[in-house]
Design an enzyme around this catalytic site. Sequence first.
Site, short mmCIF file in Angstrom:
data_model
loop_
_atom_site.label_atom_id
_atom_site.label_comp_id
_atom_site.label_asym_id
_atom_site.label_seq_id
_atom_site.Cartn_x
_atom_site.Cartn_y
_atom_site.Cartn_z
N CYS A 80 0.85 -1.19 0.00
CA CYS A 80 0.00 0.00 0.00
C CYS A 80 0.89 1.25 0.00
O CYS A 80 1.67 1.45 -0.93
CB CYS A 80 -0.99 -0.03 1.16
SG CYS A 80 -2.31 1.18 0.99
N HIS A 182 -4.19 -4.08 -0.45
CA HIS A 182 -3.97 -4.57 0.91
C HIS A 182 -4.05 -6.10 0.89
O HIS A 182 -5.15 -6.66 0.87
CB HIS A 182 -5.04 -4.03 1.85
CG HIS A 182 -4.87 -2.60 2.22
ND1 HIS A 182 -4.22 -2.20 3.36
CD2 HIS A 182 -5.25 -1.47 1.59
CE1 HIS A 182 -4.22 -0.88 3.44
NE2 HIS A 182 -4.83 -0.41 2.37
N GLU A 184 -3.62 -8.13 3.29
CA GLU A 184 -4.26 -8.63 4.52
C GLU A 184 -5.78 -8.50 4.47
O GLU A 184 -6.49 -9.07 5.31
CB GLU A 184 -3.69 -7.91 5.75
CG GLU A 184 -4.21 -6.50 5.98
CD GLU A 184 -3.61 -5.42 5.09
OE1 GLU A 184 -3.95 -4.25 5.30
OE2 GLU A 184 -2.81 -5.76 4.18
#
Length: 203
Positions: A80, A182, A184
């Site tokens: 990011c 992202h 995650e």
Amino acid sequence: MGRPRVALVDSGGTNIGSVRYALDRIGADARLTSDPADILAADRVILPGVGAAGAGMRRLRQAGLVDVLHQVEQPLLGVCLGMQLLFERSAEDGGTECLGLLAGEVVPIPRAPGLRVPHMGWNTLTALREDPLTAGLADGSRAYFVHSYAVPVTPDTVLTTEHSGTWSAVVRHGNRWGAQFHPERSARTGARLLRDFVLEVAP
């Protein structure tokens, strides 16, 4: 053989805890650190980050990590904002000098009818070339993005995404990779990318 040691650079981002949890789930020994010795001794280094480029670079300078990140020879992944900070410069905050580990400039995403900025949500990934980091991702996989600034397509672009233009979603030059989305928050796509970074890319 022990679990791969991953240095998760403490850059102050609010997504660090979730990135660490995602790494734990794939069997990595992920340690949040701002200690130069820990970073340089790790098997892999991840530079996470959210927020603005100016604040991100200030945190790295205050922690004495700019020169350390230039010394990293093992695989390095920016995530990011961390990906954007790998480049030479960002137009954000009136112009911010970044790490200069990759060639190029981060620019604002232009507004367009029917498209919101920041670009926020799930979007499709398109492969421009093969890379061990993305070998496990099918063309057309989807990932979760949150960003108002982006990297145009460069010779280092591996995957692109579309939102009021075509942007770099994954980049790679030598042992330095970046992912704008992202991982995650990107379900199986993100988990596979992190797994391949930790276990598959050559040191």
